[in-house]
Each structure stands twice: as structure tokens, then as C-alpha cells.
Design a protein around this motif. Structure first.
Motif, mmCIF file in Angstrom:
data_model
loop_
_atom_site.group_PDB
_atom_site.id
_atom_site.type_symbol
_atom_site.label_atom_id
_atom_site.label_comp_id
_atom_site.label_asym_id
_atom_site.label_seq_id
_atom_site.Cartn_x
_atom_site.Cartn_y
_atom_site.Cartn_z
ATOM 1 N N GLY A 111 0.733 -1.220 0.090
ATOM 2 C CA GLY A 111 0.296 -0.066 -0.117
ATOM 3 C C GLY A 111 0.694 1.364 0.121
ATOM 4 O O GLY A 111 0.423 2.313 -0.421
ATOM 5 N N ALA A 112 2.135 1.042 0.354
ATOM 6 C CA ALA A 112 3.177 2.360 0.378
ATOM 7 C C ALA A 112 3.239 2.842 -1.213
ATOM 8 O O ALA A 112 3.375 1.897 -2.186
ATOM 9 N N ARG A 113 3.297 3.770 -1.276
ATOM 10 C CA ARG A 113 3.654 4.474 -2.767
ATOM 11 C C ARG A 113 5.119 5.064 -2.906
ATOM 12 O O ARG A 113 5.317 5.969 -1.597
ATOM 13 N N VAL A 114 5.959 4.633 -3.639
ATOM 14 C CA VAL A 114 7.372 4.950 -3.746
ATOM 15 C C VAL A 114 7.503 5.551 -5.192
ATOM 16 O O VAL A 114 7.233 5.084 -6.241
ATOM 17 N N TYR A 115 8.210 6.782 -5.136
ATOM 18 C CA TYR A 115 8.253 7.731 -6.371
ATOM 19 C C TYR A 115 9.867 8.035 -6.594
ATOM 20 O O TYR A 115 10.640 7.821 -5.622
ATOM 21 N N GLN A 116 10.197 8.062 -7.728
ATOM 22 C CA GLN A 116 11.584 8.531 -8.254
ATOM 23 C C GLN A 116 11.549 10.001 -8.552
ATOM 24 O O GLN A 116 10.816 10.286 -9.399
ATOM 25 N N GLY A 117 12.370 10.862 -8.074
ATOM 26 C CA GLY A 117 12.332 12.199 -8.302
ATOM 27 C C GLY A 117 13.119 13.128 -7.447
ATOM 28 O O GLY A 117 13.498 12.423 -6.226
ATOM 29 N N ASP A 118 13.110 14.159 -7.639
ATOM 30 C CA ASP A 118 14.023 15.111 -6.807
ATOM 31 C C ASP A 118 12.874 15.875 -5.859
ATOM 32 O O ASP A 118 12.011 16.369 -5.933
ATOM 33 N N LEU A 119 13.215 15.494 -4.515
ATOM 34 C CA LEU A 119 12.629 15.997 -3.388
ATOM 35 C C LEU A 119 10.885 15.955 -3.637
ATOM 36 O O LEU A 119 10.433 14.653 -3.709
ATOM 37 N N PHE A 120 10.190 16.819 -3.367
ATOM 38 C CA PHE A 120 8.764 16.789 -3.477
ATOM 39 C C PHE A 120 8.369 16.828 -5.010
ATOM 40 O O PHE A 120 7.126 16.492 -5.180
ATOM 41 N N ALA A 121 9.152 16.830 -5.865
ATOM 42 C CA ALA A 121 8.453 16.833 -7.229
ATOM 43 C C ALA A 121 7.716 15.509 -7.557
ATOM 44 O O ALA A 121 6.667 15.789 -8.311
ATOM 45 N N PRO A 122 8.236 14.349 -7.567
ATOM 46 C CA PRO A 122 7.346 13.295 -7.857
ATOM 47 C C PRO A 122 6.021 12.995 -7.052
ATOM 48 O O PRO A 122 5.215 12.091 -7.464
ATOM 49 N N LEU A 123 5.964 13.739 -5.792
ATOM 50 C CA LEU A 123 4.808 13.245 -4.921
ATOM 51 C C LEU A 123 3.425 13.738 -5.565
ATOM 52 O O LEU A 123 3.305 14.690 -6.279
ATOM 53 N N PRO A 124 2.405 12.993 -5.463
ATOM 54 C CA PRO A 124 1.139 13.237 -5.809
ATOM 55 C C PRO A 124 0.526 14.454 -5.220
ATOM 56 O O PRO A 124 0.738 14.970 -4.069
ATOM 57 N N ALA A 125 -0.084 15.626 -5.961
ATOM 58 C CA ALA A 125 -0.520 16.886 -5.676
ATOM 59 C C ALA A 125 -1.570 16.518 -4.521
ATOM 60 O O ALA A 125 -1.883 17.533 -3.785
ATOM 61 N N GLY A 126 -2.333 15.551 -4.707
ATOM 62 C CA GLY A 126 -3.529 15.346 -3.813
ATOM 63 C C GLY A 126 -2.873 15.112 -2.222
ATOM 64 O O GLY A 126 -3.924 15.132 -1.462
ATOM 65 N N ILE A 127 -1.784 15.094 -1.915
ATOM 66 C CA ILE A 127 -1.243 15.156 -0.469
ATOM 67 C C ILE A 127 -0.890 16.365 -0.131
ATOM 68 O O ILE A 127 -0.490 16.641 1.329
ATOM 69 N N ARG A 128 -0.771 17.263 -0.769
ATOM 70 C CA ARG A 128 -0.452 18.647 -0.444
ATOM 71 C C ARG A 128 -1.493 19.267 0.570
ATOM 72 O O ARG A 128 -2.431 18.982 0.513
ATOM 73 N N GLY A 129 -0.641 19.688 1.632
ATOM 74 C CA GLY A 129 -1.701 20.251 3.005
ATOM 75 C C GLY A 129 -2.160 18.950 3.666
ATOM 76 O O GLY A 129 -2.859 19.373 4.643
ATOM 77 N N ARG A 130 -1.802 17.845 3.616
ATOM 78 C CA ARG A 130 -2.297 16.800 4.233
ATOM 79 C C ARG A 130 -1.408 15.889 5.079
ATOM 80 O O ARG A 130 -1.496 15.127 5.796
ATOM 81 N N VAL A 131 -0.083 16.164 4.984
ATOM 82 C CA VAL A 131 0.962 15.484 5.390
ATOM 83 C C VAL A 131 1.094 15.722 6.819
ATOM 84 O O VAL A 131 1.410 16.759 7.542
ATOM 85 N N ASP A 132 0.923 14.714 7.787
ATOM 86 C CA ASP A 132 1.100 14.847 9.276
ATOM 87 C C ASP A 132 2.697 14.580 9.716
ATOM 88 O O ASP A 132 3.083 15.363 10.684
ATOM 89 N N LEU A 133 3.237 13.890 8.891
ATOM 90 C CA LEU A 133 4.762 13.595 9.492
ATOM 91 C C LEU A 133 5.691 13.661 8.131
ATOM 92 O O LEU A 133 5.420 12.704 7.370
ATOM 93 N N LEU A 134 6.628 14.473 8.147
ATOM 94 C CA LEU A 134 7.414 14.687 6.917
ATOM 95 C C LEU A 134 8.955 14.075 7.223
ATOM 96 O O LEU A 134 9.508 14.990 8.083
ATOM 97 N N LEU A 135 9.282 12.948 7.028
ATOM 98 C CA LEU A 135 10.703 12.611 7.458
ATOM 99 C C LEU A 135 11.421 12.609 6.221
ATOM 100 O O LEU A 135 11.264 12.238 5.226
ATOM 101 N N ALA A 136 12.498 13.760 6.535
ATOM 102 C CA ALA A 136 13.486 14.013 5.410
ATOM 103 C C ALA A 136 15.085 13.703 5.940
ATOM 104 O O ALA A 136 15.610 14.786 6.417
ATOM 105 N N ASN A 137 15.491 12.717 5.726
ATOM 106 C CA ASN A 137 16.846 12.296 6.268
ATOM 107 C C ASN A 137 17.710 12.691 4.873
ATOM 108 O O ASN A 137 18.353 11.758 4.465
ATOM 109 N N VAL A 138 17.890 13.993 4.633
ATOM 110 C CA VAL A 138 18.639 14.281 3.754
ATOM 111 C C VAL A 138 20.189 14.461 3.954
ATOM 112 O O VAL A 138 20.641 14.450 5.064
#
Length: 265
Positions: free
Chosen positions: A144-171
Motif C-alpha cells: 500500500g505504500a507508494r514510492v516515487y523516483q524524483g527530486d525531493l517533492f517533485a514526484p509526490l502526488p498533488a493530492g497530499i499537499r496540505g495533508r502530510v502529518d509527518l514529513l521525514l527527510a533524512n537528507v
């Protein structure tokens, strides 16, 4: 262990001696893992030689232990550091019921997999620039997890904008001029893109902090790991992006996590 074959297996003591001669500090522990993981004597001999030649133990074994999980780690993919378990614990403490979670710069997917294992009903998304990391993450993350290839936020689906509770960014946060000072296991066998954070190590932190508020839900939090001396710069970047920053540290894990919360929750 393995069934008998035409080749004689290295004895455990011989494995320990070979690893110790190669400079492996935890030779006994590593020898036990290699012996347990080998299917044939020839495979054990080859694994010992790869490890003695400097390949990270996790790449030799094909997995890393992280937050109680066995995470698949393919050659060249960033090996999750045990100190980053502290970031997962901080995220778990902030998780609402059925959180929307993004694992950015996900590497093997270790952070997302670990958080999903303790945050029931998590809606999980992950992304990484490296195709090898994306392939690895797809094996490690739950159904059920969705994994995308791309630069940072660019490949993420627009539908989750404003909905993310936890953003883990081990950059990556190693300053460019210090990458060459890393242990050979990292600087030779892990992709530089997973290590190099720019001149002061905070290039990616600033980019993520600038875009995160548009993706976070009100009250949602961004969590990044930094070096201790970089925490102040990360706090400034978070505040400039409109997040309310705080810093969590662990002497036990030698870890520093900067947390930024979107106001309004």
C-alpha cells in the motif's frame, strides 16, 4: 549454516582473524552474521573477502538492522544509520491516528518502514532521486505504500499537499569538503548524492524547509537529522520557511533531530 559441499568452509576463528586483520572493529559479531548468512562454504569465503576488502557489512549481507526490522540494502544504496532510530522515535511520538507520512530522500525506505511498523494505519509515501534506492525501498515498505523516483517533492502526488502529518527527510548533511574524510565504507561504496549536503551541509535542509509548509497539514511536522553544529542553521531555515522549530538530542545515539511544525494544528 549450509549443507556440506566439495569446498571446505573457513572456520569461525579463521573468519574472525581475517576480518580483524582487515581492521573490522567488531570482527566476532560480524563473523557470526556472515557465517549465519552464507548458504555454502564458497559463498562464505566470498562474503568474507568482500567485507575484508572494505565493502560495508550491510551490503555484503544484503540487509541492515534498523529499529527492530531487517531492511534490505542493495549495493550502492545508503546504509541506514542506527542513530537515525532516534528520528523515528521522535516522529512516532508526534504521530496522530492513521497519519499521512512522507519519507523524503528515502534511500532504502528504512525510516518509512520503521515508522509504519509502530504507527498503525499510516498512509505512507516515499521518494528518492536514486533509482537503485527506489527499487530497494519498494521491497522494504509495506503493501500500500507508494514510492516515487524524483527530486525531493517533485514526484509526490498533488493530492497530499496540505495533508502530510509527518514529513521525514533524512537528507544528506555532510559538508562537501568533509565527504572525503568519511570512512571508506561510506565514501567509496555509497552514492555521493546520499552524503553530500553542499558547502555547509544544509543545502537540502533549506530546500526541504522552504517547500515543506505547503505539504504539511496544520500541526504537521518536518523532522530532519543534522550534525550537532548544524542545528542552529537548520533552525534558522525552518523558521524562515514558516515552521516553528525545536531541537531534540540524544547522547545515547549521538543524534540531533530538528523538528519544524506548521502552525495551526
Amino acid at each position: 549454516m549450509f549443507a556440506s559441499s566439495g569446498s571446505s568452509a573457513p572456520l569461525p576463528g579463521e573468519v574472525v582473524a581475517r576480518l580483524r586483520a582487515a581492521g573490522c572493529v567488531f570482527a566476532e559479531d560480524e563473523a557470526r552474521l556472515l557465517v549465519a548468512g552464507a548458504r555454502t562454504p564458497d559463498e562464505l569465503a566470498a562474503m568474507v573477502e568482500r567485507r575484508a576488502a572494505g565493502l560495508p557489512l550491510e551490503h555484503v549481507l544484503g540487509w541492515a538492522a534498523f529499529h527492530g526490522l531487517r531492511v534490505a540494502v542493495d549495493p550502492g544504496v545508503f546504509v541506514p544509520r542506527r542513530r537515525t532510530e532516534f528520528l523515528v522515535d521522535r516522529a512516532a511520538a508526534l504521530a496522530p491516528p492513521r497519519p499521512v507520512v512522507v519519507d523524503l530522500c528515502c534511500g532504502s525506505g528504512a525510516l518509512g518502514a520503521a515508522l509504519a511498523s509502530v504507527a498503525e494505519g499510516a498512509e505512507l509515501y516515499a521518494a528518492d532521486l536514486d533509482p537503485a534506492a527506489v527499487r530497494c525501498a519498494r521491497r522494504n515498505l509495506p503493501a500500500g505504500a507508494r514510492v516515487y523516483q524524483g527530486d525531493l517533492f517533485a514526484p509526490l502526488p498533488a493530492g497530499i499537499r496540505g495533508r502530510v502529518d509527518l514529513l521525514l527527510a533524512n537528507v544528506p548533511y555532510v559538508p562537501s569538503e568533509e565527504v572525503g574524510l568519511l570512512p571508506p565504507e561510506a565514501r567509496i561504496h555509497e552514492a555521493r548524492v546520499a552524503l553530500d549536503g553542499g558547502a555547509d551541509g544544509l543545502d537540502l535542509v533549506r530546500r526541504v524547509a522552504g517547500e515543506a509548509p505547503g505539504w504539511l497539514a496544520p500541526g504537521g511536522s518536518l523532522l530532519v537529522e543534522t550534525g550537532e553544529r548544524q542545528a542552529g542553521g537548520a533552525v534558522e531555515a525552518f523558521a524562515a520557511g514558516g515552521l516553528v522549530p525545536s531541537v531534540a538530542t540524544s547522547e545515547e545515539w549521538h543524534a540531533t533531530v530538528v523538528i519544524g511544525t506548521r502552525p495551526g494544528g
